[in-house]
Design an enzyme around this catalytic site. Structure first.
Site, PDB file in Angstrom:
ATOM      1  N   CYS A   3      32.368  47.888  35.947  1.00 23.47           N
ATOM      2  CA  CYS A   3      33.226  46.918  36.618  1.00 23.47           C
ATOM      3  C   CYS A   3      34.586  47.574  36.847  1.00 23.47           C
ATOM      4  CB  CYS A   3      33.356  45.683  35.728  1.00 23.47           C
ATOM      5  SG  CYS A   3      34.560  44.493  36.306  1.00 23.47           S
ATOM      6  N   CYS A  57      42.425  32.737  34.350  1.00 19.87           N
ATOM      7  CA  CYS A  57      42.287  34.189  34.404  1.00 19.87           C
ATOM      8  C   CYS A  57      43.506  34.910  33.832  1.00 19.87           C
ATOM      9  CB  CYS A  57      42.073  34.602  35.856  1.00 19.87           C
ATOM     10  SG  CYS A  57      41.955  36.374  36.056  1.00 19.87           S
ATOM     11  N   CYS A  93      44.679  32.154  39.566  1.00 21.27           N
ATOM     12  CA  CYS A  93      43.626  31.276  39.034  1.00 21.27           C
ATOM     13  C   CYS A  93      43.971  30.889  37.589  1.00 21.27           C
ATOM     14  CB  CYS A  93      42.267  31.970  39.088  1.00 21.27           C
ATOM     15  SG  CYS A  93      41.819  32.456  40.764  1.00 21.27           S
ATOM     16  N   GLU A 150      42.278  48.175  34.065  1.00 20.47           N
ATOM     17  CA  GLU A 150      41.156  48.235  33.136  1.00 20.47           C
ATOM     18  C   GLU A 150      39.829  48.310  33.889  1.00 20.47           C
ATOM     19  OE1 GLU A 150      43.104  45.749  29.441  1.00 20.47           O
ATOM     20  OE2 GLU A 150      41.732  44.707  30.765  1.00 20.47           O
ATOM     21  N   CYS A 170      47.413  40.503  39.934  1.00 19.83           N
ATOM     22  CA  CYS A 170      46.771  39.721  40.991  1.00 19.83           C
ATOM     23  C   CYS A 170      47.699  38.584  41.386  1.00 19.83           C
ATOM     24  CB  CYS A 170      45.439  39.158  40.487  1.00 19.83           C
ATOM     25  SG  CYS A 170      44.540  38.236  41.755  1.00 19.83           S
ATOM     26  N   CYS A 221      34.607  38.312  31.675  1.00 18.42           N
ATOM     27  CA  CYS A 221      35.222  37.860  32.916  1.00 18.42           C
ATOM     28  C   CYS A 221      36.513  37.094  32.672  1.00 18.42           C
ATOM     29  CB  CYS A 221      34.269  36.933  33.645  1.00 18.42           C
ATOM     30  SG  CYS A 221      33.259  37.831  34.746  1.00 18.42           S
TER      31      CYS A 221
END
Ligand code: SF4
Length: 352
Positions: free
Chosen positions: A110, A124, A121, A97, A117, A343
């Protein structure tokens, strides 16, 4: 150099100089490298459409290079601001994305740097479905290219003023490709984006921060800190077990010193986790003497976690405490919240 299974070079991942060298070695005029490079940034994606390239070279160019592409699978437009989120499908079917945002100072895009990933975290969405693979420089460039192309359909004079590498993935975990991408978007004849208009967000890979400090590219380093406390940070961000706060801060100081850049520390305020006055005081003490800025973010909802954003009153007190201790701080506007483009909300699972 990036190659496919047929040993063809990935054209979009190459600088003008590298293209020129390959052409020269293969008996084609060196200066054609610059011509080909600049066509790639004029939304041209085949050698036939490069009108100054003689037809006699085209077959040979296709033997030497391949020009990759993305497929735009979906676009979501926010109803509350001018944010748009893009879902792109890569040539192997995986998805990433990108987000375009409008700020007072201009347009920002962005981009994602990995499919998924591995950093884990807790707040996230990008990490929930695990890590699949690194993106090539060309796949990061194409995100910019496609977003710009799409926005120009309704705004012909659309220009980007900032690029942020803050989408899916930990950019410093895909170090070589990301650094190459940064050089490519900075290169004259391409997008020509100044390093000072580029921000890279990291969860804190300390050795790579030291390496980046030596690259001679003064981009803004944006560090996801989120708490001044090692115990809490290790719970929120597993990377803290490997590189605790003290080591991270030392690396940030070195980056700031080498590049004469202010470090941006990201801090998502989570109710009852990291938003007390004691946290603010400890944070101020940690950052005293560092050329930096604290970006407070209100934690964004993701469906797998129960984190709650701090109340307005707590935010005000937190800011006040930092300011009383001479720390630069702002609360970041949350753009694209209604389309999960804020975010920590990007994810790779749309197609799963
Ligand atoms: S915050 Fe960044 S580093 Fe952490 S899991 Fe999400 S994408 Fe990865």
């Amino acid at each position: 150099m990036y190659k496919n299974a047929d040993e063809q070079l990935n054209l979009r991942s190459m600088t003008a100089l590298e293209i020129s060298e390959v052409l020269k070695q293969n008996g084609i005029e060196r200066y054609r490298g610059k011509q080909i490079f600049s066509w790639l940034y004029k939304h041209v994606d085949s050698f036939e459409k490069m009108t100054d390239i003689p037809k006699k070279h085209i077959e040979q160019l296709y033997r030497l290079f391949y020009i990759d592409a993305l497929h735009t699978s979906n676009i979501w437009a926010s109803q509350t601001d001018d944010t748009q989120k893009y879902l792109f499908t890569l040539d192997d079917g995986h998805t990433v994305e990108s987000v375009s945002m409008k700020y007072e100072h201009g347009n920002s895009i962005c981009v994602s740097s990995q499919v998924g990933c591995k950093m884990g975290c807790a707040f996230c969405a990008s990490t929930q479905a695990g890590f699949v693979r690194n993106l090539r420089p060309s796949e990061m460039l194409l995100q910019l290219e496609y977003v710009i192309r799409d926005r120009m359909k309704t705004q012909p004079d659309y220009r980007i003023s900032n690029v942020v590498i803050m989408g899916i993935g930990e950019p410093l975990d895909n170090y070589d490709a990301v650094v190459r991408f940064l050089r490519l978007i900075n290169e004259p004849g391409g997008f020509g984006i100044g390093y000072r208009h580029i921000s890279l967000s990291t969860c804190g890979l300390v050795p790579q921060i030291y390496r980046l400090a030596e690259e001679g590219m003064p981009i803004t380093l944006s560090v996801s800190l989120h708490t001044p406390d090692n115990v809490v940070r290790s719970q929120l961000m597993p990377i803290n077990h490997r590189y605790p706060i003290e080591e991270l801060i030392m690396a940030c100081k070195e980056y700031g010193r080498k590049n004469n850049r202010r470090i941006s520390f990201e801090y998502a305020l989570i109710q009852g986790v990291n938003d007390s006055i004691a946290d603010a005081r400890k944070l101020a003490k940690l950052l005293t003497g560092i050329l930096c800025h604290v970006n407070l973010i209100l934690i964004n909802p993701i469906k797998e976690r129960n984190f709650v954003a701090s109340t307005k009153q707590t935010q005000v007190l937190f800011v006040k405490t930092l300011e009383e201790n001479h720390i630069n701080v702002t609360i970041r506007r949350r753009l694209g919240l209604d389309i999960d483009a804020a975010c920590g909300q990007l994810r790779k699972s749309h197609m799963n």
